[in-house]
Scaffold this motif. Structure first.
Motif, PDB file in Angstrom:
ATOM      1  N   VAL A 498      47.888  39.165  44.971  1.00 32.20           N
ATOM      2  CA  VAL A 498      48.587  39.209  43.676  1.00 32.20           C
ATOM      3  C   VAL A 498      47.643  39.670  42.577  1.00 32.20           C
ATOM      4  N   LEU A 499      46.446  39.103  42.534  1.00 31.43           N
ATOM      5  CA  LEU A 499      45.471  39.487  41.501  1.00 31.43           C
ATOM      6  C   LEU A 499      45.011  40.926  41.681  1.00 31.43           C
ATOM      7  N   LEU A 500      44.900  41.382  42.928  1.00 28.15           N
ATOM      8  CA  LEU A 500      44.514  42.777  43.183  1.00 28.15           C
ATOM      9  C   LEU A 500      45.561  43.726  42.609  1.00 28.15           C
ATOM     10  N   LYS A 501      46.816  43.399  42.764  1.00 24.19           N
ATOM     11  CA  LYS A 501      47.879  44.255  42.241  1.00 24.19           C
ATOM     12  C   LYS A 501      47.925  44.228  40.717  1.00 24.19           C
ATOM     13  N   GLU A 502      47.434  43.145  40.136  1.00 25.51           N
ATOM     14  CA  GLU A 502      47.350  43.074  38.679  1.00 25.51           C
ATOM     15  C   GLU A 502      46.028  43.638  38.155  1.00 25.51           C
ATOM     16  N   LYS A 503      45.228  44.186  39.087  1.00 23.08           N
ATOM     17  CA  LYS A 503      43.932  44.805  38.776  1.00 23.08           C
ATOM     18  C   LYS A 503      42.893  43.806  38.250  1.00 23.08           C
ATOM     19  N   ASP A 504      43.081  42.539  38.566  1.00 22.36           N
ATOM     20  CA  ASP A 504      42.050  41.535  38.287  1.00 22.36           C
ATOM     21  C   ASP A 504      41.135  41.494  39.502  1.00 22.36           C
ATOM     22  N   TYR A 505      40.242  42.497  39.582  1.00 23.04           N
ATOM     23  CA  TYR A 505      39.444  42.686  40.786  1.00 23.04           C
ATOM     24  C   TYR A 505      38.481  41.531  41.034  1.00 23.04           C
ATOM     25  N   ALA A 506      37.859  41.034  40.004  1.00 22.71           N
ATOM     26  CA  ALA A 506      36.897  39.942  40.163  1.00 22.71           C
ATOM     27  C   ALA A 506      37.604  38.678  40.675  1.00 22.71           C
ATOM     28  N   GLY A 507      38.769  38.366  40.098  1.00 19.72           N
ATOM     29  CA  GLY A 507      39.529  37.203  40.555  1.00 19.72           C
ATOM     30  C   GLY A 507      39.980  37.360  41.998  1.00 19.72           C
ATOM     31  N   ALA A 508      40.415  38.579  42.347  1.00 18.63           N
ATOM     32  CA  ALA A 508      40.859  38.839  43.720  1.00 18.63           C
ATOM     33  C   ALA A 508      39.720  38.621  44.708  1.00 18.63           C
ATOM     34  N   VAL A 509      38.531  39.126  44.369  1.00 18.50           N
ATOM     35  CA  VAL A 509      37.377  38.985  45.259  1.00 18.50           C
ATOM     36  C   VAL A 509      37.051  37.513  45.505  1.00 18.50           C
ATOM     37  N   SER A 510      37.151  36.692  44.464  1.00 17.56           N
ATOM     38  CA  SER A 510      36.824  35.265  44.622  1.00 17.56           C
ATOM     39  C   SER A 510      37.775  34.591  45.603  1.00 17.56           C
ATOM     40  N   TYR A 511      39.063  34.943  45.559  1.00 23.96           N
ATOM     41  CA  TYR A 511      40.018  34.350  46.493  1.00 23.96           C
ATOM     42  C   TYR A 511      39.826  34.893  47.906  1.00 23.96           C
ATOM     43  N   PHE A 512      39.539  36.203  48.008  1.00 30.76           N
ATOM     44  CA  PHE A 512      39.318  36.786  49.327  1.00 30.76           C
ATOM     45  C   PHE A 512      38.101  36.164  50.011  1.00 30.76           C
ATOM     46  N   LYS A 513      37.085  35.841  49.257  1.00 28.04           N
ATOM     47  CA  LYS A 513      35.886  35.226  49.829  1.00 28.04           C
ATOM     48  C   LYS A 513      36.206  33.858  50.431  1.00 28.04           C
ATOM     49  N   ILE A 514      37.044  33.079  49.736  1.00 29.49           N
ATOM     50  CA  ILE A 514      37.438  31.770  50.264  1.00 29.49           C
ATOM     51  C   ILE A 514      38.219  31.943  51.566  1.00 29.49           C
ATOM     52  N   SER A 515      39.134  32.915  51.576  1.00 27.44           N
ATOM     53  CA  SER A 515      39.940  33.160  52.768  1.00 27.44           C
ATOM     54  C   SER A 515      39.074  33.594  53.940  1.00 27.44           C
ATOM     55  N   LEU A 516      38.095  34.470  53.659  1.00 26.19           N
ATOM     56  CA  LEU A 516      37.225  34.967  54.725  1.00 26.19           C
ATOM     57  C   LEU A 516      36.279  33.894  55.244  1.00 26.19           C
ATOM     58  N   ALA A 517      35.949  32.928  54.402  1.00 25.08           N
ATOM     59  CA  ALA A 517      35.092  31.832  54.862  1.00 25.08           C
ATOM     60  C   ALA A 517      35.798  31.032  55.951  1.00 25.08           C
ATOM     61  N   ILE A 518      37.146  31.006  55.912  1.00 22.77           N
ATOM     62  CA  ILE A 518      37.931  30.288  56.916  1.00 22.77           C
ATOM     63  C   ILE A 518      38.275  31.206  58.081  1.00 22.77           C
ATOM     64  N   HIS A 519      38.683  32.436  57.765  1.00 28.42           N
ATOM     65  CA  HIS A 519      39.067  33.419  58.793  1.00 28.42           C
ATOM     66  C   HIS A 519      38.246  34.698  58.614  1.00 28.42           C
ATOM     67  N   PRO A 520      37.005  34.716  59.092  1.00 29.64           N
ATOM     68  CA  PRO A 520      36.133  35.887  58.877  1.00 29.64           C
ATOM     69  C   PRO A 520      36.593  37.149  59.600  1.00 29.64           C
ATOM     70  N   MET A 521      37.568  37.037  60.521  1.00 23.57           N
ATOM     71  CA  MET A 521      38.020  38.196  61.299  1.00 23.57           C
ATOM     72  C   MET A 521      39.336  38.770  60.781  1.00 23.57           C
ATOM     73  N   ASP A 522      39.797  38.329  59.617  1.00 24.02           N
ATOM     74  CA  ASP A 522      41.072  38.802  59.080  1.00 24.02           C
ATOM     75  C   ASP A 522      40.879  40.194  58.472  1.00 24.02           C
ATOM     76  N   THR A 523      41.347  41.217  59.174  1.00 22.26           N
ATOM     77  CA  THR A 523      41.119  42.604  58.740  1.00 22.26           C
ATOM     78  C   THR A 523      41.893  42.949  57.476  1.00 22.26           C
ATOM     79  N   GLU A 524      43.050  42.314  57.274  1.00 19.05           N
ATOM     80  CA  GLU A 524      43.811  42.569  56.041  1.00 19.05           C
ATOM     81  C   GLU A 524      43.015  42.113  54.827  1.00 19.05           C
ATOM     82  N   VAL A 525      42.387  40.943  54.933  1.00 22.92           N
ATOM     83  CA  VAL A 525      41.579  40.440  53.826  1.00 22.92           C
ATOM     84  C   VAL A 525      40.353  41.304  53.621  1.00 22.92           C
ATOM     85  N   LEU A 526      39.704  41.715  54.708  1.00 23.79           N
ATOM     86  CA  LEU A 526      38.519  42.574  54.588  1.00 23.79           C
ATOM     87  C   LEU A 526      38.863  43.895  53.913  1.00 23.79           C
TER      88      LEU A 526
END
Length: 607
Positions: A498-526
């Protein structure tokens, strides 16, 4: 007729009947309940039998289970049929047919009653309750684990004929392999004890037998099976820990013990009703908010009376106690004393347990009519009528599994207040890029259960697809109690998108990092992480994210293309061209990829 020839003819008839009844399953599609996770959207399964996928199968507890042989089974299907659902369905059907034939030979060997054995196997093959296990690709684990259950029973018969270590090991490994498909086999050692009681009579049950003598022999048989019980306990612990860590087990504070016993009593009787009247079958059956006290009392009373009657026959008609105990005990792991999921009952859980009830019916009918001179004609006519009755319902039930739309529209009509079916029905529209239609059904589901985490999440997803980001965030927040399948990772991924689509890139990255910490193999998140980092002009970090994604999913044209863009932005033009070429090969119809590749080649050629 020669008995061997007769049995082969019966087995052939069982194969033909089962194939005929289930043949239309080859035209069914995958459905959106579990099939994406098990097959269609699983990047490891989609690669077939690679060394990396096989290793993953044995290491992962994805989807709240450790069942490596289930994953290998699906990978083998992908290797053979790709993602053509017909091939996957036919594999499950073939296993079901093998189970049917094995069951016939097992029962005939145990009872020396070929026609009763044939009837039980035929009902097992074509009963509508079996459709969910056969017609649902994700339930491959049910039919496959049952195959090893039957193989284990056969191995036990051989062991009793001539006990030795090798034959005992065959029993042990049959159970172990079955548990690696599905932990339902935790009750396997108990079924062996039931066989010791009847028909093998290892406890010397008879008119002159004293109860203390029976008890001594019983404990001797239990000691003999201690390695099998140890295996069952180990599997149960692993399953419980995996589901507990995934927050899939409801604590006693939310679901007290009294409610669990009430649910169990009600479920046992509901399954019996569905065996007799299989006209209202659906998926899923949501856990009821309340259970009428009268229903629970009547169910408990019925179960108590039947149990008392079965015990009364423990000497004269031991098959009654055997069949009833088989039903009660094999159903025990899924009767909801340990509550997981949001389903109260499920048709697939009866696949093996219902054999006990069919056995009582077949043997009891033969006993009751033993002195009747028309016995043969009555039993033959009744058996034929029963099989025709079940075939009609099964044929219709298979049709409901045609696709997600058909399956869940039927479930909505069949089960009142089926908010879970509304969720999956709406998801079918979402998969077909019709978010407006999806919102309509998610809203209907939320009217029934406003606090449903799944429905709130699905509504947030549909609104995101429509560009209604602020509304979407509200629904995602309501689904924050999502308990299943690493909900924290899922929610952070959605917030990030959602934040990526609103162009809040920094906010999006922070959420993606949390998601990847749990699922490091999620290619959609990467992939989305890389896009957000490109938006922050951090091309080097973006390249790292895209490269990780490509390493996991090398056949993704999107990841290849984005990796090429990152390489180009840091001046590695030749490497970027190589990625663009691979992206063009994977997505030959993409004009964007072709134009970008041509531009990069022109730039590399110079003026």
């Amino acid at each position: 007729m020669n008995p061997h020839r007769r049995n082969l003819i019966i087995a052939l008839l069982l194969v033909v009947i089962t194939f005929g009844v289930y043949w239309n399953v080859r035209d069914n599609s995958f459905v959106n309940i579990d099939d994406p996770q098990y097959v269609t959207s699983n990047p490891f399964v989609n690669k077939g039998l690679t060394s990396k996928s096989v290793l993953w199968a044995f290491k992962t507890t994805f989807f709240v289970n450790w069942h490596p042989l289930t994953w290998l089974s699906h990978m083998t299907d992908v290797e053979l049929f790709g993602l053509n659902p017909g091939g996957h369905h036919l594999t499950s059907l073939v296993i079901h047919i093998i189970n049917t034939v094995l069951l016939f030979f097992l029962l005939n060997r145990l009872t020396s009653l070929p026609w009763q054995s044939a009837f039980i196997a035929a009902v097992f093959a074509i009963h509508p309750l079996a459709v969910e296990s056969v017609a649902w690709v994700s339930e491959r684990k049910n039919v496959l684990s049952s195959l090893f259950w039957f193989i284990g029973l056969w191995a036990y018969i051989e062991y009793l004929k001539r006990p030795n270590f090798i034959r005992y090991a065959a029993v042990f490994f049959s159970m172990a392999i079955g548990l690696m498909v599905k932990p339902m086999l935790v009750t396997f050692p108990v079924t062996l004890l039931l066989l010791d009681y009847w028909p093998f009579n290892r406890f010397k049950v008879g008119e002159q037998t004293t109860l203390p003598h029976v008890v001594r022999l019983f404990f001797r048989a239990v000691i003999e099976k201690l390695p099998l019980f140890a295996l069952a306990v180990a599997s149960a612990i692993v399953t419980y820990v995996v589901q507990l860590h995934a927050y899939a087990v409801q604590p006693f504070s939310q679901l007290p013990l009294s409610r669990r016993f009430a649910t169990a009593a009600d479920s046992y009787t509901q399954y019996l009703k569905k065996m007799a009247l299989p006209y209202d079958l659906a998926i899923p059956y949501p856990y009821p908010d309340t259970l009428p006290a009268l229903n629970v009392f009547l169910s408990a009373a019925f179960l108590t009376i039947v149990t008392i009657v079965a015990v009364r026959f423990w000497r004269s008609r031991p098959y009654v106690l055997f069949g009833w105990s088989f039903y009660l005990l094999t159903m025990l792991p899924v009767i909801r004393f340990i509550q997981t999921g949001r389903e109260a009952i499920a048709d697939r859980y009866t696949y093996v347990p219902m054999i006990g009830i069919f056995l009582i019916i077949a043997m009891g009918a033969s006993d009751i009519l033993s002195g009747n001179r028309f016995r043969k004609y009555i039993l033959t006519s009744a058996a034929a009528a029963c099989l025709i009755y079940l075939t009609a319902f099964t044929w219709v039930q298979i049709g409901y599994w045609k696709d997600s739309y058909t399956l869940f529209s039927h479930s909505i009509k069949t089960v009142e207040g089926n908010y879970m079916a509304y969720n999956n029905y709406g998801a079918a529209f979402l998969d077909d890029h019709k978010p407006e239609k999806a919102v309509e059904f998610f809203a209907k589901g939320l009217q029934i259960k406003p606090d449903s985490s799944e429905l709130n999440y699905s509504m947030g997803e549909a609104l995101t697809r429509q560009g209604k980001f602020e509304e979407a965030i509200t629904y995602f927040a309501r689904s924050s109690s999502l308990m299943f399948f690493d909900g924290e990772a899922v929610l952070n991924k959605r917030y990030g998108i959602v934040l990526l689509k609103e162009k809040d890139y920094a906010g999006a990255v922070s959420y993606f990092k949390i998601s990847l910490a749990i699922h490091p193999m999620d290619t959609e998140v990467l992939n989305n992480m890389g896009i957000a980092l490109m938006g922050l002009n951090k091309s080097g970090e973006a390249l790292e994210a895209f490269s990780r994604g490509v390493a996991i999913k090398p056949d993704s044209g999107t990841l290849r293309f984005n990796k090429g863009l990152a390489l180009k932005s840091i001046g590695k033009l030749n490497e970027a061209i190589a990625e663009f070429e691979e992206a063009a090969r994977l997505n030959p119809s993409s004009e964007t990829v072709r134009n970008t590749l041509n531009s990069a080649r022109h730039q590399a050629a110079g003026p």
